[in-house]
Structures are given as structure tokens and as C-alpha cells.
Design a protein around this motif. Structure first.
Motif, PDB file in Angstrom:
ATOM      1  N   GLY A  72       1.125  -1.571   0.002  1.00 28.35           N
ATOM      2  CA  GLY A  72       0.197   0.017   0.001  1.00 28.35           C
ATOM      3  C   GLY A  72       0.893   1.021   0.515  1.00 28.35           C
ATOM      4  N   THR A  73       1.837   1.463   0.287  1.00 30.75           N
ATOM      5  CA  THR A  73       3.016   2.425   0.078  1.00 30.75           C
ATOM      6  C   THR A  73       2.798   2.985  -1.198  1.00 30.75           C
ATOM      7  OG1 THR A  73       4.364   1.821   1.347  1.00 30.75           O
ATOM      8  CG2 THR A  73       5.550   2.948   0.571  1.00 30.75           C
ATOM      9  N   ARG A  74       3.020   4.577  -1.440  1.00 27.98           N
ATOM     10  CA  ARG A  74       2.868   5.260  -3.009  1.00 27.98           C
ATOM     11  C   ARG A  74       3.410   6.145  -2.125  1.00 27.98           C
ATOM     12  NH1 ARG A  74      -3.450   7.345  -3.658  1.00 27.98           N
ATOM     13  NH2 ARG A  74      -2.315   8.344  -1.893  1.00 27.98           N
ATOM     14  N   VAL A  75       4.350   6.434  -3.485  1.00 21.05           N
ATOM     15  CA  VAL A  75       5.808   6.919  -3.162  1.00 21.05           C
ATOM     16  C   VAL A  75       6.054   7.838  -3.878  1.00 21.05           C
ATOM     17  CG1 VAL A  75       8.314   7.668  -3.334  1.00 21.05           C
ATOM     18  CG2 VAL A  75       7.440   5.710  -1.902  1.00 21.05           C
ATOM     19  N   PHE A  76       5.876   9.253  -3.924  1.00 19.82           N
ATOM     20  CA  PHE A  76       5.617  10.516  -4.701  1.00 19.82           C
ATOM     21  C   PHE A  76       6.570  11.203  -5.071  1.00 19.82           C
ATOM     22  CE2 PHE A  76       1.002   9.596  -3.221  1.00 19.82           C
ATOM     23  CZ  PHE A  76       0.413   9.796  -4.651  1.00 19.82           C
ATOM     24  N   LEU A  77       7.213  11.560  -5.800  1.00 19.17           N
ATOM     25  CA  LEU A  77       8.177  12.403  -6.406  1.00 19.17           C
ATOM     26  C   LEU A  77       9.238  13.787  -7.146  1.00 19.17           C
ATOM     27  CD1 LEU A  77       9.326   8.485  -6.925  1.00 19.17           C
ATOM     28  CD2 LEU A  77      11.342   9.830  -6.457  1.00 19.17           C
ATOM     29  N   GLU A  78       9.064  14.777  -7.010  1.00 23.69           N
ATOM     30  CA  GLU A  78       8.876  15.746  -7.681  1.00 23.69           C
ATOM     31  C   GLU A  78       9.770  15.355  -8.800  1.00 23.69           C
ATOM     32  OE1 GLU A  78       9.768  19.088  -5.058  1.00 23.69           O
ATOM     33  OE2 GLU A  78       7.605  19.351  -4.236  1.00 23.69           O
ATOM     34  N   GLU A  79       9.938  16.906  -9.592  1.00 23.00           N
ATOM     35  CA  GLU A  79      10.132  16.831 -10.961  1.00 23.00           C
ATOM     36  C   GLU A  79      12.397  16.707 -10.448  1.00 23.00           C
ATOM     37  OE1 GLU A  79      10.874  19.864 -14.645  1.00 23.00           O
ATOM     38  OE2 GLU A  79      10.780  21.046 -13.203  1.00 23.00           O
ATOM     39  N   ASN A  80      12.446  15.536 -11.553  1.00 25.53           N
ATOM     40  CA  ASN A  80      13.765  14.817 -11.901  1.00 25.53           C
ATOM     41  C   ASN A  80      14.361  14.629 -10.422  1.00 25.53           C
ATOM     42  OD1 ASN A  80      13.788  16.253 -14.496  1.00 25.53           O
ATOM     43  ND2 ASN A  80      14.784  18.156 -13.792  1.00 25.53           N
ATOM     44  N   ALA A  81      13.524  13.791  -9.670  1.00 23.14           N
ATOM     45  CA  ALA A  81      13.546  13.473  -7.763  1.00 23.14           C
ATOM     46  C   ALA A  81      13.800  12.197  -8.147  1.00 23.14           C
ATOM     47  CB  ALA A  81      13.320  14.099  -6.973  1.00 23.14           C
ATOM     48  N   ARG A  82      14.865  11.188  -7.306  1.00 22.92           N
ATOM     49  CA  ARG A  82      15.795  10.131  -7.307  1.00 22.92           C
ATOM     50  C   ARG A  82      15.863   9.621  -6.208  1.00 22.92           C
ATOM     51  NH1 ARG A  82      20.670  10.217  -9.732  1.00 22.92           N
ATOM     52  NH2 ARG A  82      21.975   8.219  -8.309  1.00 22.92           N
ATOM     53  N   LEU A  83      15.783   8.222  -6.565  1.00 21.70           N
ATOM     54  CA  LEU A  83      16.275   7.343  -5.500  1.00 21.70           C
ATOM     55  C   LEU A  83      17.132   6.616  -5.473  1.00 21.70           C
ATOM     56  CD1 LEU A  83      15.468   6.572  -2.183  1.00 21.70           C
ATOM     57  CD2 LEU A  83      13.827   5.082  -3.775  1.00 21.70           C
ATOM     58  N   GLU A  84      18.390   6.710  -5.309  1.00 20.18           N
ATOM     59  CA  GLU A  84      19.026   5.689  -5.153  1.00 20.18           C
ATOM     60  C   GLU A  84      19.500   4.556  -3.683  1.00 20.18           C
ATOM     61  OE1 GLU A  84      24.358   6.152  -5.745  1.00 20.18           O
ATOM     62  OE2 GLU A  84      22.555   7.439  -5.392  1.00 20.18           O
ATOM     63  N   VAL A  85      19.915   3.028  -3.944  1.00 17.50           N
ATOM     64  CA  VAL A  85      20.225   1.944  -3.306  1.00 17.50           C
ATOM     65  C   VAL A  85      21.388   2.052  -3.394  1.00 17.50           C
ATOM     66  CG1 VAL A  85      19.712   0.391  -2.806  1.00 17.50           C
ATOM     67  CG2 VAL A  85      17.612   1.936  -3.547  1.00 17.50           C
ATOM     68  N   LYS A  86      22.206   1.733  -2.413  1.00 18.69           N
ATOM     69  CA  LYS A  86      23.602   1.256  -2.065  1.00 18.69           C
ATOM     70  C   LYS A  86      23.712  -0.026  -1.165  1.00 18.69           C
ATOM     71  CE  LYS A  86      26.588   5.516  -3.087  1.00 18.69           C
ATOM     72  NZ  LYS A  86      27.405   6.894  -2.762  1.00 18.69           N
ATOM     73  N   GLY A  87      22.829   0.332   0.016  1.00 14.58           N
ATOM     74  CA  GLY A  87      22.320  -0.783   0.535  1.00 14.58           C
ATOM     75  C   GLY A  87      21.093  -2.164   0.093  1.00 14.58           C
ATOM     76  N   SER A  88      20.165  -2.014   0.718  1.00 15.39           N
ATOM     77  CA  SER A  88      19.795  -2.801   0.232  1.00 15.39           C
ATOM     78  C   SER A  88      17.781  -2.460   0.724  1.00 15.39           C
ATOM     79  CB  SER A  88      19.270  -4.018   0.650  1.00 15.39           C
ATOM     80  OG  SER A  88      19.137  -4.239   1.956  1.00 15.39           O
ATOM     81  N   MET A  89      17.064  -3.121  -1.149  1.00 12.21           N
ATOM     82  CA  MET A  89      15.816  -1.773  -0.830  1.00 12.21           C
ATOM     83  C   MET A  89      15.010  -3.444  -0.565  1.00 12.21           C
ATOM     84  SD  MET A  89      14.388   0.199  -3.404  1.00 12.21           S
ATOM     85  CE  MET A  89      12.506   1.002  -3.457  1.00 12.21           C
ATOM     86  N   LEU A  90      14.212  -3.289  -0.314  1.00  9.77           N
ATOM     87  CA  LEU A  90      12.637  -4.930  -0.238  1.00  9.77           C
ATOM     88  C   LEU A  90      11.779  -4.356  -0.497  1.00  9.77           C
ATOM     89  CD1 LEU A  90      11.951  -7.494  -0.265  1.00  9.77           C
ATOM     90  CD2 LEU A  90      11.749  -7.311   2.545  1.00  9.77           C
TER      91      LEU A  90
END
Length: 266
Positions: free
Chosen positions: A23-41
Motif C-alpha cells: 500500500g505504500t505510495r511514493v510521490f517524487l518531484e521533478e527529476n527527483a531520484r532514489l539511490e540504493v547503495k544498500g538494499s531495498m525490499l
């Protein structure tokens, strides 16, 4: 239990883990980014979408990182012109670079960028939909394992040829260090595109079970070197069904129906 909004850049550092629950919703603004150097589930369903009318950037799993995504949807990404990748000069909505990413369920839709990008990475896609993106995916010196993948209407459904290398899937080279691992596709559907269904350039690619229809140029174009194997496929409505182009490469096609293309085999 709340929507998440990302402005600028967000980082999951090495050694850290980001978990997104259903149910998670992630809203990103213009050119926004999410970088993962660890781990993501992501246990999903989950949604990544633009916060405003303008496109956001991308999800990047960078060197040494890993991501496991389930039932995750990405909409309106790949809009950062400073983060272009590959031959079609657009930003991937989801990119793995010297890392690993697995996605089961969900997809990438209605984005100005390419659906997926991989550079020296290992990527697994299962039951994923890519539609109305600049390119379905570009995989450079990487290993893609994909099953039940649908890539439709690339870059859109207007039928106007844009001549911008808008391939459904594009492969360059192989992933070094793992016995030069090639890529494999099984039970895939590629339909309606303004360039090639699959563009193979010095890659090692096996296709077993494919429906490829309605591409302005080749259903499958192979060139450069190494090998292409196609089995149990149906290729129709393209300018050319399967092309063995320039370079020293081996193309093997068996148990395949190539029908109603301008040229079947070239």
C-alpha cells in the motif's frame, strides 16, 4: 501508513535496508531520484509516481546494492535529461549499475524515460509490464533473465515513426566475470513499436517462447558478434522478421513461425 514525498535525491546508504510494505505510495518531484547503495525490499503492491505534472527521475541501484521488488508500479519517471543512458538518450526509470535487481509483478508505464536500464548488472524480471516508455529496456554488459514479460506500445501507440531507436529491448555485450553470462527470455510478448522488437549487438541471447508483432523495423535484429538463439516464437507484422546483420555472429532459429512481414529472414 502515509504517502511518501521525495524532493531532490534520497539515498539508502551501504549497509542500510529500505523496506516498503503493501500500500505504500511514493510521490517524487521533478527529476527527483532514489539511490540504493544498500538494499531495498518492496513487498507491494506499491506505487512510485510523479508528485506534480512534471516527470520525476529514477530509481538507481548502484554499485554493490541490491533490490527486490514485488508488485511495484512506476509511472511518469525518467525525465532527468542529465541522467541519460544508452543509445536512445533517455533516463531509465529503474536502473541497476554494478548491482542486482529482481522484480516480480508490476511494471513501468507512461514515462518519458526508458523502462529499465542495466550496466554491468544482473537483473531478473518476471510478470512485468512495460508500456508507453521511450524504450522498454537497455542492457549493457549485463545479464537479463526475463519471463512472462510484456513490452507494449513503445514509445507510444500513435503509429508515427519517430526514428529515435525506440526498441522494446536492446542488448549490448555480456556480463563479464560470470563465465561471460548471457541473457535469456522466455514466454514474452513484444507488441507494437516504432523501431525493433529486440536489438542484439554483440550479445549472447536465448529466446524460448515469444510473441513479437507489429514493429516498424525488425522483430529481432542481431549484429556484432556472439550468438542469438530463437525457439518457439511467432513473429509477424514487422518490416523484417529476423535479421542477421553485420559482424561475426551465429543466429539459430527453430520451431518458429515468421508470418506476414515484408521480409521474413534477412
Amino acid at each position: 501508513d502515509e504517502d511518501i514525498r521525495i524532493t531532490g535525491g534520497a539515498l539508502v546508504d551501504a549497509g542500510a535496508q529500505l523496506i516498503l510494505t503493501p500500500g505504500t505510495r511514493v510521490f517524487l518531484e521533478e527529476n527527483a531520484r532514489l539511490e540504493v547503495k544498500g538494499s531495498m525490499l518492496v513487498t507491494g503492491p506499491a506505487l512510485f509516481s510523479q508528485a506534480e505534472q512534471t516527470a520525476w527521475g529514477g530509481l538507481v541501484v548502484s554499485s554493490g546494492g541490491s533490490a527486490e521488488l514485488h508488485d511495484t508500479w512506476f509511472i511518469g519517471g525518467g525525465g532527468d535529461a542529465s541522467k541519460t543512458f544508452g543509445h536512445s538518450s533517455s533516463q531509465p526509470v529503474v536502473k541497476a549499475s554494478s548491482s542486482s535487481l529482481t522484480m516480480r509483478g508490476g511494471g513501468v508505464l507512461d514515462s518519458p524515460g526508458k523502462g529499465f536500464g542495466a550496466f554491468k548488472a544482473s537483473m531478473t524480471l518476471e510478470d512485468v509490464l512495460i508500456s508507453r516508455c521511450d524504450t522498454g529496456g537497455e542492457f549493457v554488459q549485463s545479464q537479463l533473465t526475463a519471463s512472462k514479460l510484456h513490452v507494449l506500445e513503445i514509445p507510444d501507440a500513435d503509429g508515427v515513426l519517430e526514428d529515435d531507436d525506440n526498441d522494446a529491448l536492446y542488448f549490448v555485450g555480456v556480463l563479464n566475470g560470470q563465465d561471460n553470462a548471457g541473457s535469456s527470455l522466455s514466454e514474452i510478448v513484444l507488441s507494437l513499436g516504432e523501431d525493433d522488437g529486440i536489438d542484439h549487438n554483440d550479445a549472447d541471447l536465448e529466446i524460448d517462447g515469444a510473441w513479437i508483432h507489429g514493429f516498424a523495423n525488425e522483430g529481432i535484429a542481431a549484429s556484432g558478434g556472439r550468438a542469438l538463439s530463437v525457439t518457439n516464437a511467432f513473429i509477424s507484422g514487422c518490416d523484417q522478421g529476423v535479421e542477421a546483420g553485420y559482424g561475426d555472429l551465429s543466429v539459430h532459429v527453430s520451431h518458429t513461425l515468421i508470418h506476414n512481414n515484408r521480409v521474413g529472414l534477412r
